[in-house]
Each structure stands twice: as structure tokens, then as C-alpha cells.
Design an enzyme around this catalytic site. Structure first.
Site, PDB file in Angstrom:
ATOM      1  N   TYR A  37     -69.449  14.067  17.306  1.00 43.91           N
ATOM      2  CA  TYR A  37     -68.018  13.912  17.053  1.00 43.91           C
ATOM      3  C   TYR A  37     -67.417  15.295  16.840  1.00 43.91           C
ATOM      4  CZ  TYR A  37     -63.801  11.368  15.817  1.00 43.91           C
ATOM      5  OH  TYR A  37     -62.529  10.874  15.805  1.00 43.91           O
ATOM      6  N   LYS A  92     -73.280 -13.105  30.496  1.00 45.37           N
ATOM      7  CA  LYS A  92     -73.232 -12.276  31.699  1.00 45.37           C
ATOM      8  C   LYS A  92     -73.699 -10.855  31.372  1.00 45.37           C
ATOM      9  CE  LYS A  92     -71.565 -12.907  35.987  1.00 45.37           C
ATOM     10  NZ  LYS A  92     -71.626 -14.122  36.798  1.00 45.37           N
ATOM     11  N   GLU A 134     -64.486 -12.895  36.097  1.00 45.26           N
ATOM     12  CA  GLU A 134     -65.319 -14.081  35.873  1.00 45.26           C
ATOM     13  C   GLU A 134     -64.466 -15.254  35.411  1.00 45.26           C
ATOM     14  OE1 GLU A 134     -69.199 -15.708  35.974  1.00 45.26           O
ATOM     15  OE2 GLU A 134     -68.553 -13.670  36.462  1.00 45.26           O
ATOM     16  N   ASP A 135     -64.767 -16.448  35.955  1.00 44.80           N
ATOM     17  CA  ASP A 135     -64.222 -17.715  35.457  1.00 44.80           C
ATOM     18  C   ASP A 135     -62.697 -17.706  35.349  1.00 44.80           C
ATOM     19  OD1 ASP A 135     -66.794 -18.533  35.383  1.00 44.80           O
ATOM     20  OD2 ASP A 135     -67.019 -18.493  33.212  1.00 44.80           O
ATOM     21  N   ASP A 160     -67.484 -15.305  40.875  1.00 44.08           N
ATOM     22  CA  ASP A 160     -67.385 -16.715  41.270  1.00 44.08           C
ATOM     23  C   ASP A 160     -67.095 -16.847  42.757  1.00 44.08           C
ATOM     24  OD1 ASP A 160     -67.709 -17.700  38.604  1.00 44.08           O
ATOM     25  OD2 ASP A 160     -65.667 -17.067  38.209  1.00 44.08           O
ATOM     26  N   GLY A 194     -62.254 -24.481  46.030  1.00 44.42           N
ATOM     27  CA  GLY A 194     -61.928 -23.457  45.053  1.00 44.42           C
ATOM     28  C   GLY A 194     -62.345 -22.080  45.518  1.00 44.42           C
ATOM     29  N   ALA A 195     -62.370 -21.150  44.581  1.00 46.21           N
ATOM     30  CA  ALA A 195     -62.646 -19.750  44.905  1.00 46.21           C
ATOM     31  C   ALA A 195     -64.012 -19.576  45.550  1.00 46.21           C
ATOM     32  CB  ALA A 195     -62.547 -18.906  43.636  1.00 46.21           C
ATOM     33  N   ALA A 196     -65.038 -20.236  45.003  1.00 47.79           N
ATOM     34  CA  ALA A 196     -66.392 -20.062  45.521  1.00 47.79           C
ATOM     35  C   ALA A 196     -66.509 -20.602  46.935  1.00 47.79           C
ATOM     36  CB  ALA A 196     -67.398 -20.743  44.593  1.00 47.79           C
ATOM     37  N   ASN A 317     -76.340 -16.877  41.079  1.00 45.80           N
ATOM     38  CA  ASN A 317     -75.610 -15.617  41.204  1.00 45.80           C
ATOM     39  C   ASN A 317     -76.328 -14.428  40.598  1.00 45.80           C
ATOM     40  OD1 ASN A 317     -73.693 -17.269  42.314  1.00 45.80           O
ATOM     41  ND2 ASN A 317     -71.982 -16.419  41.151  1.00 45.80           N
TER      42      ASN A 317
END
Length: 756
Positions: A37, A92, A134-135, A160, A194-196, A317
Site C-alpha cells: 500500500y 460459476k 449469466e442468467d 447461456d 430462448g437465448a441458448a 457448459n
């Protein structure tokens, strides 16, 4: 005890949550504080202010990923909000760290609009080397990722979407091969919009899937041209001119079904209506669109994958995002582009076709895996995923110009392998030496052992050595066939059928005739691969020897000492282990040879161990260990150690050595300098000579199994040529490490041992 209770206990005890921040530098003294520091921290700040790229050199940015969510589409739970999503984001983080050694800050955002979310992430971005979204619910996730990827200069990856797409595509490559179908010819039905699902299709389109051959279904039914109910811009891209309206109608005659929707949507009748060798990826979590056993019972020719870990072919994944980010971070990529995603796809598909290592089988209850309908995507705990996927991604980043740093892919692969086989870190110099100076022939006496065969192939493929497998050749080939290994590149040798067999009997009889061995005994013994291999080494037919993988250590050491024998300047052999503790490499001796010790033996062992350290370009600082510090105890056992040190000083006066001393005195520099300023060691010792084999053996095993130390060995010191006896439980990596040691030591010897 219920699974629910277990899960809650896991997350709550002994410390709430699953991750923490740990320092990477010491902060124990006033000087440490001044460097960490104020005032020391000002120095890197000034450098970074002048050159922003220096942030990668002086901070953790280059290995730090943000896992960011608003909790609007948490897998299996839906829109539960940012706070409730935090356990998932922490999870994750664990996966990033466990599988790819990437640090993570999980960030849960409470943002009231897409614009608010985007502006918040952009404001946070300077902290990180990459961002994993994510999600986040669809369709907002598309715009969020698109804007952030365009406006930030670090990788942005919505797992995803793209993580699922990459693993699905890799599995599809191999499933199509098993079904003997082509991607540009198959008809595909998708359940879920959906997205996937959309990301999966877009990646498969890039790979050659024809858009007109895809029908996408959502909760309303088939997405067709002119449909108005439940449509959005993303779904419009998949609207097709068709009279089909239901999932059941769409699946008739289809080659492929990809499910990213909800459980129970697919019936046995739907599976039966599909084409021959139907490919069914039922990936809804936690329960698939059709139960795995039911689907298998419905069609014998089905090629089936799910998102579940308790069934074969899990589309997970975790096979993607840790390694994709690893490769992207290590070349400081500005983005994760399509070419990088395709590189990951091809690497995963290729890996699934390779023989599966023993460590993977152990992780899954000793199950057998070989490429086929029940195994066409790698397992999450396969350590090779790291050094298959990350280098492929890094190379694609460099080839497409999005990398800010060029690396040697060959060196990078080696460094990644070191993360899985930690002995490689210790032996990196030996590895380079063995490759650079030409390969040496190494005899492997237990050539029929599966671990030995695998280690031999690794050594051959990496250019470390020319291994020779000894044993019954038919048995070796049969074992390789079972393992699905191609061993045509390896030399095989069956002692009794070798042209040197009779001559070696005479040689062995000459060694042993005055030790109770008759000529008929010699003939019988020479049929044993380890005896034949020892004679080969003694006669200069090979450069090194590895044995003991399925034999008792003493039975293997004895022939080495009788046939290969000691160097003329050496009076006793010794056993040595390389022990890595954190960033320190230590040499422990004697750990495996001499039970009874005297001062002369101990002095000889110290000199041999120091010599080995020098061979690794490490300056030896030798501590003669005892329970006494420099005469504090007057006892024969302490006197023996002190006397050994004095002998070494006479024989090798240039060697930095002292003792007798306690173990903490030897390895803790503050203890040494503050209490014993007269000590000849200028800093803490790195070569530790134990007063007897018991203490040495106990010490390294305790450090290995309780202290997390990494060990390589045992190395037998003092021989005329490198001959090493493995522990019976030695893994493939450990055998490979010792082949590396033998090959490097043979290079250092600089000539063959001939004519004993």
C-alpha cells in the site's frame, strides 16, 4: 438426511458462501505493508498512468473475470432476482477457478432497464480481463451482449448462449459421425426459442447446417411465417414456410432433435417417428424433455445426450467457458469471436475421440469410456480439456488479429499441462533439455501395464524419449487394443525372443555367479523383463530404465545395484524426492534406500543430492537435519550428523552446507539469520539431508498428503546410468515425469554406458 438439507449445509457451513479473496503477496511486516500500500503502491500506479497496458503486468486484471447477472433467467428457477442468483454466480466462480485457475468476482446487478445494465457493466469493465454474462432473460440478453461486445475491448461472453452452443456443436459433430449423416443434409427440430436455442442454431448455421432444414418450436408450437402469437425479432429469424404446427408433427422424419425447453415435452411416439439413427439432445435441466432410460428403451439406434451428469453424454457448459476464457485471457484478446468459438468446438470434438486417461475413469467410479454412442463428448473432469481447448482458442485469437499478445502455442500447451501434472512445473528444465538435445532410449520393464503404455505414448508424442516396452508382445498389443491406443510408434521387446538373449545370460551369470546364481538360474532370471532391461542398460543398449510399477520396490532396486551398479566414485546409492511446496523446490534425501546410516554414508548422500540439484540448474544449499541445532544436544545420533557435515566440507569445500540443524531452522530464513548468524547457509536450505531413511520417507509423504506438496521421485542417486524404481501406485503422469528425469539425466551423462 435430505438432498435439500445437504445443499443448504454445504452453502452455509463452515463459512457462508463458496468463494473468498486470498492475497497473492505477503503482508506480514512493516516493509510488506509499505510495498503493498502506501507509499510503494504509487510506483505501479504511475507506470499504469503512463501506459495503460501495464495494468496487466502490475495487477490481477489479466486473470480476473466478472460473472455478472441480474437473476432474471436462472437455470430451472426463472426470474428470482439478483440476490437469489448469487449462489449460482458464486458457483460459476468455483468452476472458473477449479477448472482453469481463473479468479472471479461475482456481481449481481439490480438494474431497471437494459440501458442501466449496460452502463453499469461498462463502468465496471476496467477492473476485469473478461466478462461472463449469466442468467439474463431473452430477448434482453441479446442486446446486452451485442452492445457490450461492441463497445468494450475485453472478451464479453454470454455463457447461456455461446457456452451451450459450443458444447452442443461439439457433441453434434461426433453424433453426426456416429449416425453417418452430414450436417448440411440433416433435418433439425428445436424445442425452445430462448437465448441458448437461438445461439446453438446460429453456430450450427456457420458450421454448415442449412437454415431451411430447421424448424424451431416454442410453448405455442412451430414458429412459422405469419405467426403472430408470442413472436419477437429473434424468433422471426427462424420462422419458416410450413404447414406443421406442433412439436409432434415437426419431429416426424427428423434426423435431429435439440431440446432446450422443459421436461416431458417429448413422448416415445415422437422418438419413434424420427429417421434412422435419430440424434436426440434433450438438454432441459434438471429434467430433460424425455427421460433418458425411456428414450433408450424406445429406440435401440438412438444417439442421445442430456444436460444431466448422471447419464452418458452430458452437454455441460463447464467444458467450455473456463477454457475459452483461459485462452482468451492469456493472449489478452479483445473479444471472443466466431473463429475462437469454432476452435473450441473442434478441440472438444477431437478430444472425445482420444483414449480416456485413467484419472477420468477413476473420477467416474472406474467406468470405461471409449468413443461411441455412450461417449461422444468429453467428461467435465477430463484434465485434458484445458490444454486442448485453451490453446485452440488462443491460436484462433492470434490468427484473427484480436489478440494483443502473441505466444508460442507449444510452450503454452506445456504450461497448461503443468497445471494438471504439477510435476511438469518442477521438471520444466529437464523437459526442455530432453527435447532439445535429442531423444534417449528408455526401457520400461512393465510394458504390459496400461499406465506404462500410456506414459510411453506421452513421452514419444512429446519428443521426450524413445520408449521401449518390455514384456510379452502379444499381451502388450492386446492391452493396447483394449485401451484403444495406437502403439505402432513404440518399440516392443520380448526378452526370450530377442537376439541378445543368450549373450545377456552369459553377462548376467558373470555378474552373479559368485552370488549363488547358477547358469540355469541366470537363464530363468533373464526372461524377466526387469533383469533384461537392467542388462540392456549396463551394456549400453538403452540410455535409461524405469521399473517397479507393479513390483515391490526392494525387489526392483536390488538388480539395479547388482547389474547397473554404482559409479566408481560413489560408495552408496541414495533415494531422492523433488518436493515442491508453493514456489519452493526442495530435494529430500535419503528417502528410499539406506535404512542404517553412518556419517560416511550421510556425507556421500549429501554430495549426491547437491549434485542432482546442480543438474537442474539450482544452486544447492544443503542442510544436515537433526533434532539438534549446532551442538545443542550431546547425543551420538546428533554427533553422527555433525560428523557427516565435516566430512562433506573436506570432500567438497565449495559446497554451501551446514548442520546439524532442526528442520524449521533449515527452511525458515528468519530463524536461521536471527538465531544462528554464524551458519554457513546464506539463506534457507533447498537440499535437506535426513539422518535416516525413516524420517525422510515419513516427511515427504506427510507433506505430500497433508501439506499439499507436489513430489517427483524416487530418483536413485549414484548409479552409472539412470535407472529408477517407481512406487507401485504411480500414476501415468508420475511415470511420464520419471521418463523425463531419466531422459534428461541420460543427456547430461553425455555418453552411453558400455561394457561392464
Amino acid at each position: 438426511m435430505s438432498d435439500s438439507f445437504d445443499a443448504l449445509q454445504y452453502h452455509a457451513c463452515p463459512t457462508p458462501g463458496k468463494i473468498q479473496v486470498l492475497p497473492t503477496k505477503p503482508c506480514h511486516t512493516a516493509r510488506d505493508l509499505a510495498l503493498a500500500y502506501s507509499p510503494g503502491v504509487a510506483e505501479p500506479c504511475k507506470v499504469i498512468a503512463e501506459d495503460e497496458e501495464a495494468v496487466y503486468r502490475y495487477t490481477s486484471k489479466g486473470n480476473l473475470v466478472a460473472v455478472i447477472s441480474n437473476g432474471t433467467a436462472v437455470l430451472g428457477l426463472g426470474n428470482i432476482g439478483p440476490s437469489a442468483s448469487k449462489p449460482v454466480m458464486e458457483g460459476k466462480g468455483i468452476l472458473f477457478k477449479t477448472f482453469a485457475d481463473i479468479d472471479v468476482f461475482d456481481i449481481e446487478l439490480k438494474c431497471d432497464s437494459i440501458e442501466h445494465f449496460i452502463s453499469t457493466v461498462k463502468a465496471l469493465a476496467p477492473t476485469f480481463g473478461g466478462i461472463n454474462l449469466e442468467d439474463i432473460k431473452s430477448p434482453e440478453c441479446f442486446e446486452i451482449e451485442e452492445v457490450l461486445a461492441r463497445e468494450l475491448d475485453i472478451p464479453v461472453f454470454h455463457d447461456d448462449q455461446h457456452g451451450t452452443a459450443i458444447i452442443t456443436a461439439a457433441a453434434m459433430v461426433n453424433a453426426l459421425d456416429l449416425a453417418q449423416k452430414k450436417l448440411d443434409k440433416v433435418r433439425v427440430v428445436v424445442s425452445g426459442a430462448g437465448a441458448a436455442a437461438i445461439a446453438c442454431m446460429k453456430l450450427l448455421f456457420v458450421m454448415g447446417l442449412r437454415e431451411e432444414n430447421v424448424l424451431m418450436c416454442d410453448s405455442v408450437g412451430v414458429i412459422y411465417l405469419g405467426r403472430e402469437e408470442g413472436m419477437n425479432a429473434q424468433k422471426e429469424e427462424f420462422a419458416r414456410q410450413t404447414s406443421l404446427r406442433t412439436l409432434a408433427e415437426a419431429m416426424r422424419g427428423a434426423d435431429v432433435f435439440i431440446g432446450l425447453s422443459t421436461k416431458g415435452l417429448v413422448t416415445p411416439e415422437m422418438i419413434q417417428s424420427m429417421a434412422d439413427n435419430p440424434i436426440v439432445f434433450a438438454m432441459a435441466n434438471p429434467d430433460p424433455e424425455i427421460d433418458y432410460p425411456l428414450a433408450k428403451a424406445t429406440r435401440e439406434d438412438i444417439i442421445l445426450a442430456t444436460g444431466r451428469s448422471d447419464y452418458p453424454n452430458q452437454v455441460n457448459n463447464v467444458l467450455g467457458f473456463p477454457y475459452i476464457f483461459r485462452g482468451a485471457l492469456d493472449v489478452r484478446a479483445r473479444e471472443i469471436n466466431t473463429e475462437m468459438k469454432l476452435a473450441a468446438v473442434n478441440a472438444l470434438a477431437s478430444l472425445a475421440r482420444e483414449p480416456v486417461p485413467e484419472s477420468v475413469r477413476r473420477a467416474y467410479g472406474n467406468a470405461h469410456f471409449s468413443f461411441g454412442r455412450d461417449y461422444f463428448i468429453p467428461k467435465p473432469f477430463d484434465p485434458r480439456v484445458l490444454y486442448y481447448v485453451a490453446p485452440a482458442v488462443a491460436l484462433a485469437a492470434m490468427d484473427t488479429g484480436v489478440a494483443r499478445k502473441d505466444i508460442s502455442v507449444e510452450d503454452y500447451v506445456l504450461s497448461l499441462k503443468s497445471k494438471q501434472n504439477h510435476g511438469r512445473v518442477i521438471l520444466s528444465g529437464y523437459h526442455a533439455l530432453a527435447k532439445r538435445r535429442g531423444t534417449k532410449t528408455i526401457a520400461l520393464a512393465e510394458g504390459e501395464n496400461p499406465r506404462v503404455i500410456k506414459a510411453a505414448l506421452m513421452a514419444k508424442e512429446e519428443g521426450i524419449a524413445e520408449p521401449i516396452l518390455l514384456g510379452n508382445i502379444s499381451n502388450i498389443r492386446e492391452q493396447a487394443t483394449k485401451l484403444k491406443l495406437n502403439i505402432e510408434c513404440l518399440s516392443l521387446l520380448e526378452p526370450a525372443k530377442d537376439s541378445r538373449f543368450s549373450a545377456y545370460i552369459e553377462k548376467y551369470y558373470g555378474y552373479m555367479s559368485r552370488k549363488g546364481v547358477t547358469l540355469s538360474d541366470a537363464k530363468r532370471e533373464m526372461q524377466k523383463p526387469n533383469i533384461f532391461a537392467n542388462t540392456m542398460l549396463s551394456e549400453g543398449s538403452v540410455d535409461g530404465l524405469i521399473c517397479g510399477v507393479d513390483r515391490y520396490y526392494p525387489d526392483m532396486v536390488r538388480p539395479i545395484l547388482e547389474i547397473v551398479r554404482l559409479r566408481e566414485d560413489v560408495k552408496t546409492a541414495a533415494g531422492l524426492y523433488l518436493v515442491s511446496c508453493g514456489d519452493r523446490v526442495l530435494f529430500f534425501a535419503d528417502t528410499s534406500i539406506n535404512i542404517d546410516m553412518d556419517s560416511e554414508k550421510l556425507a556421500n548422500i549429501a554430495i549426491l543430492a547437491a549434485e542432482f540439484a546442480k543438474s537442474m540448474d539450482i544452486v544447492p544449499r544443503v542442510a544436515m537435519l537433526s533434532y539438534s541445532n549446532f551442538g545443542s544436544v550431546r547425543h551420538p545420533s546428533a554427533t553422527l550428523v555433525r560428523r557427516a557435515k565435516e566430512l562433506v566440507q573436506k570432500i567438497a569445500p565449495e559446497l554451501e552446507i551446514d548442520g546439524e540443524m532442526q528442520a524449521d531452522t533449515a527452511v525458515v530464513e528468519d530463524i536461521l539469520t536471527e538465531n544462528y548468524p554464524f551458519c554457513a547457509l546464506r539463506s534457507s536450505a533447498n537440499v535437506l539431508i535426513f539422518p535416516d531413511m525413516q524420517s525422510g520417507n515419513i516427511a515427504y509423504k506427510l507433506l505430500q498428503h497433508l501439506g499439499g506438496a507436489r513430489v517427483v521421485g524416487p530418483v536413485i542417486l549414484g548409479l552409472r546410468a539412470p535407472a529408477y524404481v517407481m512406487q507401485r501406485h504411480a500414476s501415468v503422469d508420475e511415470i511420464f515425469n520419471m521418463i523425463t528425469v531419466a531422459a534428461a539425466q541420460a543427456v547430461l551423462a553425455n555418453n552411453h554406458l558400455v561394457g561392464v
